[in-house]
Write a protein that holds these residues in place. Structure first.
Motif, PDB file in Angstrom:
ATOM      1  N   HIS A  56       0.856  -1.180   0.000  1.00  0.00           N
ATOM      2  CA  HIS A  56       0.000   0.000   0.000  1.00  0.00           C
ATOM      3  C   HIS A  56       0.894   1.231   0.000  1.00  0.00           C
ATOM      4  O   HIS A  56       2.127   1.129   0.111  1.00  0.00           O
ATOM      5  CB  HIS A  56      -0.922  -0.010   1.221  1.00  0.00           C
ATOM      6  N   GLU A  57       0.286   2.395  -0.133  1.00  0.00           N
ATOM      7  CA  GLU A  57       1.063   3.629  -0.130  1.00  0.00           C
ATOM      8  C   GLU A  57       1.800   3.784   1.189  1.00  0.00           C
ATOM      9  O   GLU A  57       1.298   3.388   2.239  1.00  0.00           O
ATOM     10  CB  GLU A  57       0.142   4.839  -0.336  1.00  0.00           C
ATOM     11  N   THR A  58       2.992   4.370   1.105  1.00  0.00           N
ATOM     12  CA  THR A  58       3.787   4.586   2.311  1.00  0.00           C
ATOM     13  C   THR A  58       3.065   5.537   3.249  1.00  0.00           C
ATOM     14  O   THR A  58       2.628   6.608   2.837  1.00  0.00           O
ATOM     15  CB  THR A  58       5.169   5.159   1.962  1.00  0.00           C
ATOM     16  N   ARG A  59       2.934   5.123   4.510  1.00  0.00           N
ATOM     17  CA  ARG A  59       2.245   5.957   5.488  1.00  0.00           C
ATOM     18  C   ARG A  59       3.225   6.911   6.148  1.00  0.00           C
ATOM     19  O   ARG A  59       4.404   6.605   6.290  1.00  0.00           O
ATOM     20  CB  ARG A  59       1.565   5.088   6.539  1.00  0.00           C
ATOM     21  N   GLY A  60       2.706   8.057   6.571  1.00  0.00           N
ATOM     22  CA  GLY A  60       3.562   9.028   7.236  1.00  0.00           C
ATOM     23  C   GLY A  60       4.318   9.876   6.237  1.00  0.00           C
ATOM     24  O   GLY A  60       3.819  10.207   5.158  1.00  0.00           O
ATOM     25  N   SER A  61       5.530  10.221   6.588  1.00  0.00           N
ATOM     26  CA  SER A  61       6.348  11.095   5.750  1.00  0.00           C
ATOM     27  C   SER A  61       6.691  10.446   4.411  1.00  0.00           C
ATOM     28  O   SER A  61       7.023   9.265   4.339  1.00  0.00           O
ATOM     29  CB  SER A  61       7.651  11.439   6.491  1.00  0.00           C
ATOM     30  N   ASP A  68      12.539   3.085  -5.879  1.00  0.00           N
ATOM     31  CA  ASP A  68      12.819   1.900  -6.695  1.00  0.00           C
ATOM     32  C   ASP A  68      12.336   0.593  -6.077  1.00  0.00           C
ATOM     33  O   ASP A  68      12.415  -0.458  -6.704  1.00  0.00           O
ATOM     34  CB  ASP A  68      14.319   1.804  -6.961  1.00  0.00           C
ATOM     35  N   ARG A  69      11.819   0.634  -4.851  1.00  0.00           N
ATOM     36  CA  ARG A  69      11.368  -0.606  -4.213  1.00  0.00           C
ATOM     37  C   ARG A  69      10.442  -0.304  -3.039  1.00  0.00           C
ATOM     38  O   ARG A  69      10.298   0.847  -2.626  1.00  0.00           O
ATOM     39  CB  ARG A  69      12.559  -1.429  -3.719  1.00  0.00           C
ATOM     40  N   ALA A  70       9.828  -1.360  -2.531  1.00  0.00           N
ATOM     41  CA  ALA A  70       8.922  -1.207  -1.398  1.00  0.00           C
ATOM     42  C   ALA A  70       9.696  -1.178  -0.080  1.00  0.00           C
ATOM     43  O   ALA A  70      10.775  -1.770   0.043  1.00  0.00           O
ATOM     44  CB  ALA A  70       7.925  -2.359  -1.380  1.00  0.00           C
ATOM     45  N   VAL A  71       9.126  -0.494   0.877  1.00  0.00           N
ATOM     46  CA  VAL A  71       9.660  -0.493   2.238  1.00  0.00           C
ATOM     47  C   VAL A  71       8.973  -1.618   3.007  1.00  0.00           C
ATOM     48  O   VAL A  71       7.749  -1.764   2.951  1.00  0.00           O
ATOM     49  CB  VAL A  71       9.391   0.854   2.933  1.00  0.00           C
ATOM     50  N   ILE A  72       9.762  -2.430   3.692  1.00  0.00           N
ATOM     51  CA  ILE A  72       9.186  -3.489   4.527  1.00  0.00           C
ATOM     52  C   ILE A  72       9.214  -3.043   5.981  1.00  0.00           C
ATOM     53  O   ILE A  72      10.272  -2.721   6.527  1.00  0.00           O
ATOM     54  CB  ILE A  72       9.949  -4.813   4.348  1.00  0.00           C
ATOM     55  N   ARG A 118       7.812   2.787  -4.272  1.00  0.00           N
ATOM     56  CA  ARG A 118       7.056   3.815  -3.533  1.00  0.00           C
ATOM     57  C   ARG A 118       5.857   3.232  -2.767  1.00  0.00           C
ATOM     58  O   ARG A 118       4.796   3.843  -2.710  1.00  0.00           O
ATOM     59  CB  ARG A 118       6.584   4.927  -4.477  1.00  0.00           C
ATOM     60  N   SER A 119       6.036   2.046  -2.239  1.00  0.00           N
ATOM     61  CA  SER A 119       4.958   1.424  -1.469  1.00  0.00           C
ATOM     62  C   SER A 119       5.517   0.812  -0.188  1.00  0.00           C
ATOM     63  O   SER A 119       6.731   0.855   0.054  1.00  0.00           O
ATOM     64  CB  SER A 119       4.240   0.365  -2.304  1.00  0.00           C
TER      65      SER A 119
END
Length: 245
Positions: A56-61, A68-72, A118-119
């Motif tokens: 899903h979209e990155t929450r917060g800042s 280039d990739r998703a944040v886990i 960006r997710s």
């Protein structure tokens, strides 16, 4: 480790297992309808629950997102009733933060994050009952939850512990074996490639014993991969039957 207490003359451990033998593993997928993916896993008497949300979209800042990739994002916690010792802060303490970081590092090595720029992917894991191998149970449960969420990975991530008693490597340690004062090694493995996602050892070990300990842990992880694969296949069969009705 007190070898005489943990390993009998006949080579049996406290719970009747042989040295390389795994604890019984039972698991279910899709235990929460509200989550994108979820799983419940029992590894011996250690019980873990994993829930996955995303991508899903990155929450917060927005600065937290990666182009280039998703944040886990991983969060580990223990239920207040998970051990005989009652804890006032079941999550948020130093040990939980450290475990959350280890889980994040483990799944960054396995999830194909480049498919979701960006997710964010959230993995929440809770230990409901602790009897050794908490990290291993969390990894194995989270792997099933990620599969349930349909998030592509390079391979199953399978984790297991190993220890050393009287020149004998023991696989899949229970709490009594972990707290016996000897070396405990935790390994997270991608079985098909043989790549190591995470390796941690909490005490000194003579280098002559390292190869035997690593081999015991890797063999155990490969055995667990077959168990997890069986759980996934059974779940798919159950889903296909329900959808065809």
């Amino acid at each position: 480790m007190a070898g005489l207490e943990l390993l009998s003359d006949q080579g049996y451990r406290l719970d009747g297992r042989k040295a390389p033998e795994l604890r019984k593993v039972q698991a279910r997928m899709s235990v929460f309808a509200q989550a994108d993916g979820s799983a419940y896993l029992e590894q011996g008497n250690t019980k873990a629950l994993a829930v996955v949300y995303g991508p899903h979209e990155t929450r917060g800042s927005r600065s937290k997102s990666l182009h280039d990739r998703a944040v886990i994002n991983c969060q580990y916690s223990m239920a207040t009733f998970s051990t005989a010792e009652r804890k006032r802060r079941p999550h948020g303490d130093r040990k939980s933060s450290e475990m959350s970081l280890h889980l994040k590092q483990t799944f960054e090595a396995a999830v194909l994050t480049e498919l979701y720029p960006r997710s964010q992917i959230d993995i929440y894991v809770k230990i409901l009952q602790a009897d050794g191998g908490n990290y291993s149970a969390c990894v194995n449960a989270a792997t099933l939850a990620l599969v349930d969420a349909g998030i592509p990975m390079r391979d199953y991530v399978c984790a297991c512990t190993a220890g050393f008693v009287e020149d004998t490597a023991l696989a899949d340690l229970c709490h009594a074996e972990e707290s016996g004062g000897g070396t405990s090694l935790a390994l997270a493995l991608l079985p098909r490639s043989g790549n190591i996602a995470l390796l941690q050892m909490d005490a000194r070990l003579h280098q002559d014993h390292l190869s035997a300990l690593m081999e015991a842990a890797m063999t155990a992880c490969k055995g667990l991969s077959k168990v997890l694969d069986g759980v996934v296949r059974q779940h798919l069969e159950e889903v296909s039957v329900l959808t065809s009705e």
